[in-house]
Design a protein around this motif. Structure first.
Motif, PDB file in Angstrom:
ATOM      1  N   LEU A  58     -48.216  98.133  94.643  1.00  0.00           N
ATOM      2  CA  LEU A  58     -49.136  97.111  95.159  1.00  0.00           C
ATOM      3  C   LEU A  58     -50.576  97.493  94.842  1.00  0.00           C
ATOM      4  CD1 LEU A  58     -47.570  96.314  98.655  1.00  0.00           C
ATOM      5  CD2 LEU A  58     -47.623  94.845  96.655  1.00  0.00           C
ATOM      6  N   VAL A  60     -51.920  98.982  92.391  1.00  0.00           N
ATOM      7  CA  VAL A  60     -52.421  98.803  91.027  1.00  0.00           C
ATOM      8  C   VAL A  60     -52.800  97.352  90.727  1.00  0.00           C
ATOM      9  CG1 VAL A  60     -51.230 100.803  90.075  1.00  0.00           C
ATOM     10  CG2 VAL A  60     -50.104  98.576  90.026  1.00  0.00           C
ATOM     11  N   ASN A  61     -52.514  96.460  91.664  1.00  0.00           N
ATOM     12  CA  ASN A  61     -52.942  95.063  91.463  1.00  0.00           C
ATOM     13  C   ASN A  61     -53.709  94.560  92.668  1.00  0.00           C
ATOM     14  OD1 ASN A  61     -52.043  94.012  88.865  1.00  0.00           O
ATOM     15  ND2 ASN A  61     -50.002  94.537  89.608  1.00  0.00           N
ATOM     16  N   TYR A  62     -54.436  95.454  93.324  1.00  0.00           N
ATOM     17  CA  TYR A  62     -55.018  95.097  94.620  1.00  0.00           C
ATOM     18  C   TYR A  62     -56.479  95.509  94.655  1.00  0.00           C
ATOM     19  CZ  TYR A  62     -55.701  95.287  99.676  1.00  0.00           C
ATOM     20  OH  TYR A  62     -56.174  95.115 100.946  1.00  0.00           O
ATOM     21  N   ALA A  63     -57.327  94.635  95.163  1.00  0.00           N
ATOM     22  CA  ALA A  63     -58.754  94.936  95.274  1.00  0.00           C
ATOM     23  C   ALA A  63     -59.091  95.201  96.738  1.00  0.00           C
ATOM     24  CB  ALA A  63     -59.578  93.759  94.770  1.00  0.00           C
ATOM     25  N   ASP A  68     -61.605  89.625  98.264  1.00  0.00           N
ATOM     26  CA  ASP A  68     -60.862  89.978  97.051  1.00  0.00           C
ATOM     27  C   ASP A  68     -59.458  90.460  97.390  1.00  0.00           C
ATOM     28  OD1 ASP A  68     -62.621  89.236  95.189  1.00  0.00           O
ATOM     29  OD2 ASP A  68     -63.269  91.238  94.592  1.00  0.00           O
ATOM     30  N   ASN A  71     -57.305  87.464  97.685  1.00  0.00           N
ATOM     31  CA  ASN A  71     -57.050  86.838  96.385  1.00  0.00           C
ATOM     32  C   ASN A  71     -56.122  87.682  95.528  1.00  0.00           C
ATOM     33  OD1 ASN A  71     -58.632  84.641  96.929  1.00  0.00           O
ATOM     34  ND2 ASN A  71     -60.492  85.603  96.145  1.00  0.00           N
ATOM     35  N   SER A  72     -56.305  88.997  95.575  1.00  0.00           N
ATOM     36  CA  SER A  72     -55.454  89.826  94.734  1.00  0.00           C
ATOM     37  C   SER A  72     -54.027  89.846  95.267  1.00  0.00           C
ATOM     38  CB  SER A  72     -56.014  91.244  94.607  1.00  0.00           C
ATOM     39  OG  SER A  72     -56.195  91.824  95.857  1.00  0.00           O
ATOM     40  N   TYR A  75     -52.479  86.814  94.115  1.00  0.00           N
ATOM     41  CA  TYR A  75     -52.165  87.001  92.693  1.00  0.00           C
ATOM     42  C   TYR A  75     -50.835  87.745  92.548  1.00  0.00           C
ATOM     43  CZ  TYR A  75     -52.782  89.355  88.125  1.00  0.00           C
ATOM     44  OH  TYR A  75     -52.626  89.875  86.871  1.00  0.00           O
ATOM     45  N   ILE A  76     -50.664  88.812  93.353  1.00  0.00           N
ATOM     46  CA  ILE A  76     -49.407  89.564  93.304  1.00  0.00           C
ATOM     47  C   ILE A  76     -48.236  88.650  93.662  1.00  0.00           C
ATOM     48  CG2 ILE A  76     -48.082  91.389  94.456  1.00  0.00           C
ATOM     49  CD1 ILE A  76     -50.696  92.935  94.753  1.00  0.00           C
ATOM     50  N   THR A  78     -48.027  85.205  93.675  1.00  0.00           N
ATOM     51  CA  THR A  78     -47.754  83.978  92.944  1.00  0.00           C
ATOM     52  C   THR A  78     -47.783  84.148  91.431  1.00  0.00           C
ATOM     53  OG1 THR A  78     -50.080  83.368  93.034  1.00  0.00           O
ATOM     54  CG2 THR A  78     -48.689  82.516  94.777  1.00  0.00           C
TER      55      THR A  78
END
Lengths: 545, 174
Positions: A58, A60-63, A68, A71-72, A75-76, A78
C-alpha cells in the motif's frame, strides 16, 4: 545437480551455521501436552507478516498527507488491479490480528502459562497487545475519509484528557489545535516507522523467552516423553495459519471496505464511531460524566492494562490443570460478557446513518456529476430496459448497437426522432418505438449523449435512490427555479451543498408546507409520497458540495 | 527425528506415512499461501493503472509566422494524469512547418536516453548534448546512438492554430 546442492548446503553450513540453527529451531523439544490450543501465537506472527507485506504494497502507492492520502487510496482502489484486494487484506488483517492476539492471550491466561518462570514472556506479550491496538488507532486515520478524521479527533481529545501527561501527549500526537498535516505525519510515522520495528523486536524477544523457558507444560507432562516441534506441531500451526488466511482472504475479496467522503471538518452530520474493537471503550466512556470522564477515558483502560501486566504477580499459585482453573475461567467469562455487552450497547445506540453515508466513494461515482435531467435519463433507460437489446461497452454482442460508441456521433434531435419512429431513421431497425413523453425522451437522449466507453460502468452504477430522486426532480420541474451541478435556474437557492445547510426533517416539512419553515418563500408545496421524498432528499444530499 | 505420539492417541509406533503427510501438508499449504499473496502483489505492482481519460487536444499557438522547414520550440501547458493526480505542466514541442497546413511536432526528448535536444541553425540539424545523437529536420536519425527517429505528437491545424494530442513513440528505422 544433487551433488552440487549438497556441496552448496555444506558450504553455507560451514560459513553461516544456518542448517544447525534451523534444525535446533525445528527440533526443539516441547511438552507432551502441546497441541491445537497452542497455535494462536504462530497465527499472530503470520498475520503480522501479512500486515507488513500488504502495508509495504500500500505504501508504494500512497501519499501520506491529508487530501492526497484520500486520492491515492482511491487510486489504489479504483485504478490499480488487485488494489482493492491488497487493501482488503490489510484492513481485515488488522481486525483479525486483534482477534487472534486476544485468543492467544486468553489461552495463555486460562492455562496459567504466565506463571513462574514465564512472567516476562507474559509481560512482553501484554506490550505486544498494546502495540497491536496502537496500529489500529494510528492506521485508522490514514485513509483520511470522514470516518478516519472524526475517529481521530475523538482519540486525540481522549489522549489530551490523561492526568498530568495529557498536554504532552496531545502535543506529541500533533493534535493540540486541530487534526491536520502534523497529526497526520505523526500518525503515519508511528504506524510505519516506529511500531513495526518495535513489534519485530518484541516478537523476537517474546519468542526467545518462549524458547528459553520452553513451551509451558501442563501438570502431568513431566511423566510423559517430550515431543519435537517439527513436524507434528508445525503441521498443526500450519493448518491453523491456513484457516486464518483463508478466512482473511475470503473477507478481503467478499466484504467491501468502504471509503467514505473525503474528511470534512465542517460536516456536522457525521456520526463518528471507532472501529469495532474500540467500541467497548467508547461505550464505557458514556458512563462517566463531567469531571469523572477521565476515569472512563484514561484511568480504567490504563488500570486494565496495568492489571494485565501484573497478572503473573497477582496469581502466584502453582500450575494446575485447566479444568480446575475456575477463577481464571470466571474472569475470562466476565471479560467476554462485559466486552460483548458494551459493544452491543454501543452498536444499539448508534443512530442509523442517513442514506447519503451509504455511497461507497471507492467505486466509480461519475453519476454524481450528472445533471438531474441526465440522471433521470438513466431512470428511463432502466425503465425501458434498453439493455435487453443494447450493450454498454462490455464487449458482448447484442441485438442493437453498443450505445457507448454509437451515441457519441449522434445528435439529440436524431435520437428523439429515432426513439419515436426507429425504422424511419434507421431503415430495417427492429427497435420498437419508445412510448415516453417528449421531456422524458429529452432526458433519455441527454443521458445517452453523456455516455462513452469510459464512464459507462460508473453511470450504470448510479444507485436507485439517486435515479429515483432525479426522476422526481425532473417531473416536478425543480430545475425551473433551482440549480444542481450548475444546471438549472437561480431563482431559488442552488441545491449543491444542501446537506450542510438543512436537515432531513426540515426538508420534509419544507416540501409539504414551505411557508411553515421559510416564511415568504415563493416555493409551492409538493405532495410527494414517503418513498419519493426519501429518494429526493437522499439524492440532493449526495450531490458534491 | 520422528514425532512421539501421545499414548492416548495411537499406541502404534510412529509411521513414516504420517510424517510424510505432515510434510506434504506443510509444504502444500505454505506454497498455496505464498502464491495467494505474491500473485496479487505482482499484478498490483506490474499491471498499468486502468485506462483513464484520453488526452484532449491542447492549443499550442499560432503558426502563421513559422518559416517552412525551420523548427521552432513551442511551449504550452497541458494536463497530465500523474498517478492519483491530474497536474497541469509546461510541455514543449519542436514544431516544423512542412507546407501550408501540414505541421510536424516532435516530442522534446532524444529517443536515446531522454535528454532535451536542440536545433542547431548552422548545421540544420537537431543535436542532443548528451551522447551527440543527430537528427535531421524530418526527425530521422543522422548519426549517434539514438535507436529511432524523434517521437511525434498527433497534430492538427485549425485557422492557423496548432493543436496537439498524444505523443506517439516512433518506430525504429522508420
Amino acid at each position: 545437480m544433487r551433488e552440487f546442492r549438497a556441496r552448496l548446503a555444506t558450504w553455507l553450513e560451514h560459513r553461516t551455521g544456518i542448517e544447525t540453527a534451523v534444525r535446533s529451531f525445528l527440533y526443539e523439544e516441547i511438552p507432551a501436552s502441546s497441541g491445537w490450543h497452542q497455535v494462536f501465537g504462530s497465527v499472530a506472527i503470520f498475520l503480522f507478516l501479512v500486515q507488513v507485506f500488504t502495508g509495504i504494497l500500500l505504501a508504494v502507492n500512497y501519499a501520506p498527507t491529508p487530501g492526497d492520502a484520500y486520492n491515492s487510496l482511491r487510486y489504489i482502489l479504483t485504478e490499480l488491479t488487485a488494489g482493492r484486494l491488497i487493501r482488503g487484506l490489510h484492513h481485515w488483517g488488522a481486525s483479525m490480528m486483534i482477534v487472534v492476539v486476544v485468543l492467544h492471550m486468553t489461552q495463555a491466561f486460562l492455562y496459567g502459562a504466565y506463571k513462574k518462570p514465564r512472567e516476562a514472556t507474559w509481560m512482553v506479550g501484554v506490550v505486544l497487545f498494546v502495540l497491536t491496538l496502537a496500529y489500529g488507532l494510528t492506521g485508522y486515520l490514514l485513509p483520511w475519509d470522514n470516518r478516519a478524521y472524526w475517529g481521530t479527533v475523538v482519540a486525540t481529545q481522549i489522549a489530551a484528557q490523561a492526568p498530568l501527561l495529557g498536554p504532552y501527549l496531545s502535543r506529541l500526537l500533533g493534535g493540540e489545535s486541530s487534526i491536520g498535516v502534523v497529526t497526520f505525519a505523526r500518525f503515519f510515522g508511528l504506524h510505519v516507522l516506529l511500531l513495526p520495528p518495535a513489534t519485530t523486536f518484541l516478537i523476537a524477544l517474546h519468542v526467545y523467552l518462549v524458547r528459553k523457558h520452553g513451551v509451558a507444560p501442563l501438570p502431568g507432562d513431566e511423566r510423559l516423553p517430550r515431543k519435537k516441534f517439527f513436524p507434528e506441531q508445525v503441521f498443526k500451526d500450519t493448518v491453523a495459519i491456513f484457516l486464518a488466511f483463508a478466512v482473511l482472504f475470503i473477507m478481503a475479496v467478499a466484504v467491501r471496505v468502504p471509503l467514505e467522503r473525503l474528511a470534512d471538518p465542517t460536516d456536522t452530520t457525521y456520526i463518528p464511531r471507532p472501529d469495532w474493537y474500540f467500541l467497548f471503550l467508547f461505550q464505557t466512556l458514556k458512563f462517566f460524566k463531567g469531571p469523572l470522564e477521565v476515569v472512563g477515558s484514561v484511568v480504567l483502560p490504563g488500570a486494565a492494562i496495568l492489571a494485565l501486566l501484573l497478572v503473573p504477580f497477582i496469581d502466584r499459585g502453582r500450575m494446575v490443570r485447566v479444568a480446575r482453573r475456575t477463577v481464571a475461567a470466571g474472569f475470562v467469562a466476565l471479560a467476554v460478557l462485559g466486552w460483548a455487552g458494551l459493544t452491543a450497547a454501543a452498536i444499539a445506540t448508534t443512530p442509523k446513518p442517513e442514506p447519503v453515508a451509504e455511497i461507497d466513494f471507492s467505486g466509480p461515482t461519475d453519476w454524481i456529476e450528472l445533471s438531474p435531467q441526465e440522471l433521470a435519463g438513466i431512470g428511463y433507460f432502466r425503465r425501458e430496459n434498453c439493455v435487453s437489446c443494447h450493450t454498454l461497452g462490455d464487449g458482448k454482442p447484442g441485438i442493437g448497437p453498443d450505445l457507448t460508441t454509437t451515441s457519441i456521433h449522434k445528435s439529440a434531435a436524431w435520437m428523439i426522432r429515432h426513439f419515436k419512429r426507429p425504422s424511419e431513421i434507421v431503415p430495417g431497425s427492429a427497435m420498437p418505438p419508445i412510448q415516453l413523453s417528449d421531456s422524458q425522451l429529452n432526458a433519455l437522449a441527454a443521458f445517452l449523449l453523456k455516455l462513452n466507453p469510459r464512464n459507462a460502468s460508473a453511470l450504470e452504477n448510479a444507485p436507485d435512490f439517486a435515479v429515483g430522486g432525479a426522476l422526481i426532480y425532473q417531473t416536478s420541474n425543480c430545475g425551473a427555479c433551482h440549480q444542481v451541478n450548475n444546471v438549472g435556474m437561480k431563482i431559488g437557492p442552488p441545491l449543491n451543498g444542501l446537506r450542510k445547510r438543512r436537515s432531513r426533517p426540515w426538508l420534509e416539512r419544507h416540501f409539504r408546507d414551505p411557508q411553515s419553515v421559510s416564511p415568504n418563500t415563493i416555493m409551492p408545496p409538493y405532495q410527494f409520497n414517503a418513498r419519493d421524498v426519501d429518494n429526493l432528499i437522499s439524492y440532493l444530499f449526495a450531490l458534491p458540495d | 527425528m520422528e514425532s512421539v505420539p501421545r499414548p492416548a492417541e495411537t499406541p502404534a509406533p510412529p509411521r513414516t506415512s504420517r510424517r510424510d503427510f505432515y510434510l506434504a501438508a506443510i509444504y502444500g499449504l505454505w506454497s498455496l499461501m505464498a502464491a495467494a499473496l505474491s500473485l496479487p502483489a505482482l499484478i498490483y505492482l506490474l499491471l498499468p493503472p486502468k485506462l483513464r481519460k484520453e488526452s484532449d487536444w491542447v492549443e499550442v499557438g499560432d503558426i502563421s509566422a513559422l518559416q517552412p522547414e525551420v523548427p521552432v520550440e513551442m511551449v504550452f501547458r497541458r494536463n497530465r494524469i500523474d498517478g492519483w493526480k491530474v497536474i497541469s505542466e509546461k510541455s514543449t514541442a519542436w514544431v516544423v512547418k512542412r507546407s501550408l497546413n501540414q505541421v510536424v511536432a516532435f516530442g522534446p526528448q532524444c529517443t536515446h536516453l531522454g535528454c532535451a535536444y536542440h536545433w542547431d541553425e548552422t548545421k540544420n540539424e537537431f543535436i542532443c548534448p548528451c551522447h551527440t545523437s543527430v537528427f535531421s529536420v524530418d526527425g530521422k536519425v543522422v548519426s549517434g546512438p539514438a535507436p529511432r527517429p524523434l517521437d511525434r505528437y498527433v497534430a492538427k491545424v485549425e485557422n492557423n492554430k496548432l493543436f496537439l494530442g498524444a505523443l506517439h513513440e516512433s518506430e525504429p528505422g522508420a
